[in-house]
Design an enzyme around this catalytic site. Structure first.
Site, PDB file in Angstrom:
ATOM      1  N   ASP A 171       0.840  -1.202   0.000  1.00 49.37           N
ATOM      2  CA  ASP A 171       0.000   0.000   0.000  1.00 49.37           C
ATOM      3  C   ASP A 171       0.875   1.252   0.000  1.00 49.37           C
ATOM      4  O   ASP A 171       1.669   1.475   0.916  1.00 49.37           O
ATOM      5  CB  ASP A 171      -0.898  -0.006   1.245  1.00 49.37           C
ATOM      6  CG  ASP A 171      -2.040   0.986   1.152  1.00 49.37           C
ATOM      7  OD1 ASP A 171      -1.833   2.099   0.632  1.00 49.37           O
ATOM      8  OD2 ASP A 171      -3.151   0.638   1.608  1.00 49.37           O
ATOM      9  N   HIS A 202      -2.679  -0.158  -2.722  1.00 47.11           N
ATOM     10  CA  HIS A 202      -3.897   0.482  -2.232  1.00 47.11           C
ATOM     11  C   HIS A 202      -5.018   0.362  -3.273  1.00 47.11           C
ATOM     12  O   HIS A 202      -4.781   0.446  -4.468  1.00 47.11           O
ATOM     13  CB  HIS A 202      -3.602   1.961  -1.966  1.00 47.11           C
ATOM     14  CG  HIS A 202      -4.675   2.680  -1.231  1.00 47.11           C
ATOM     15  ND1 HIS A 202      -4.875   2.560   0.128  1.00 47.11           N
ATOM     16  CD2 HIS A 202      -5.631   3.533  -1.674  1.00 47.11           C
ATOM     17  CE1 HIS A 202      -5.885   3.309   0.495  1.00 47.11           C
ATOM     18  NE2 HIS A 202      -6.362   3.913  -0.585  1.00 47.11           N
TER      19      HIS A 202
END
Length: 233
Positions: A171, A202
Site C-alpha cells: 500500500d 492500495h
C-alpha cells in the site's frame, strides 16, 4: 435493486445518503457503506447495489457534506485526485464517525432492516470503519486498506462487536511500519481479524481502478461476505 437518495437528520444538520435495498421488500441486516475520498460516486453506489442484491439494506452517507455537499469524483484525472486529497486533508474523522453513527441509527430503524447493523469502508472509509467499530455499537465492521489506523490503536480496547481489516502489503499510503503497528496492536484482540494481501497496492478492490486485482478482490470480498453472514445473519 431498488435505490433512492434519502436524508439523514443529525444534530449538526441534514445530509444526503444513497440507499439500496433488497428487492421484494424483505427484511435484511443493514450496512453503512463508507465512502473513499471521492464521495458517493458510481463505485460506492455499485457497492451498495451489490450488497442489496446479497440481502442487505445498504446506506452510503455523504460524509463530505460539511465541506462540499454532493461530491462525486472519479479516480481518472489529476484534477479530481487533487480535489479528493484536498477534501481529505480538511475532513474531520471525528465528525465523520458521528455522521456514521447517525446513519447506523437510521439504518436500524429502516422499514426493511432486521435491526442488526454493520459498516464497510474503503480507503478513508477503511479508517472510519475501524473507528466505527471502536466508537459505536455496530455488530460488524469491515475496512479495506484503511489509512492512518495506527494513530488510533489505543481505541481498539473499546471494540465490542467484530472487525475485519484487509491490508494491502504494498500500500503506497500505508507503509510496512504502519502495517506492523496494526498487527502488533490488533492481532491479540479477539474482536479483530486482519487479512494481508502481500503483493497488492492500495485500492486493489476498486473495480476499474489502477491497482484493481480481480483475484485479490474476490478473495477479500469472499472473506467479507462470510464475516458479515456470521455476525449479521
Amino acid at each position: 435493486m431498488p435505490s433512492e437518495m434519502i436524508t439523514i437528520k443529525s444534530p449538526d444538520g441534514d445530509f444526503p445518503a444513497y440507499r439500496a435495498a433488497p428487492e421484494g421488500g424483505g427484511p435484511g441486516p443493514a450496512l453503512v457503506v463508507i465512502q473513499e475520498i471521492f464521495g458517493i460516486n458510481l463505485v460506492m453506489r455499485d457497492i451498495c447495489d451489490d450488497l442489496a442484491g446479497q440481502g442487505y439494506v445498504a446506506i452510503c452517507p455523504d460524509l463530505f457534506w460539511r465541506l462540499e455537499p454532493g461530491v462525486e469524483l472519479t479516480d481518472k484525472t489529476k484534477a479530481e485526485w487533487d480535489k479528493a486529497f484536498d477534501l481529505m486533508s480538511r475532513f474531520d474523522p471525528d465528525t465523520g464517525v458521528k455522521d456514521i453513527a447517525e446513519t447506523i441509527a437510521v439504518a436500524r430503524r429502516d422499514k426493511q432492516s432486521t435491526g442488526k447493523a454493520g459498516a464497510i469502508g474503503y480507503c478513508l472509509g477503511g479508517l472510519l470503519a475501524y473507528l466505527t467499530a471502536c466508537r459505536t455499537d455496530a455488530e460488524a465492521c469491515v475496512g479495506y486498506y484503511g489509512v492512518n489506523i495506527p494513530k488510533f490503536l489505543d481505541e481498539a480496547k473499546n471494540i465490542s462487536g467484530h472487525l475485519m481489516l484487509h491490508v494491502a502489503g504494498k500500500d503506497q499510503f500505508v507503509d510496512a511500519k504502519a502495517q506492523k503497528a496494526m498487527h502488533d496492536g490488533l492481532d491479540d484482540n479477539p474482536h479483530v481479524t486482519l487479512h494481508d494481501y502481500p503483493e497488492q497496492d492500495h485500492a486493489f478492490a476498486r473495480v476499474g481502478g489502477e491497482h484493481f486485482d480481480a483475484r485479490a478482490a474476490d478473495l477479500a470480498n469472499t472473506r467479507t461476505r462470510a464475516f458479515l453472514q456470521t455476525h449479521l445473519g
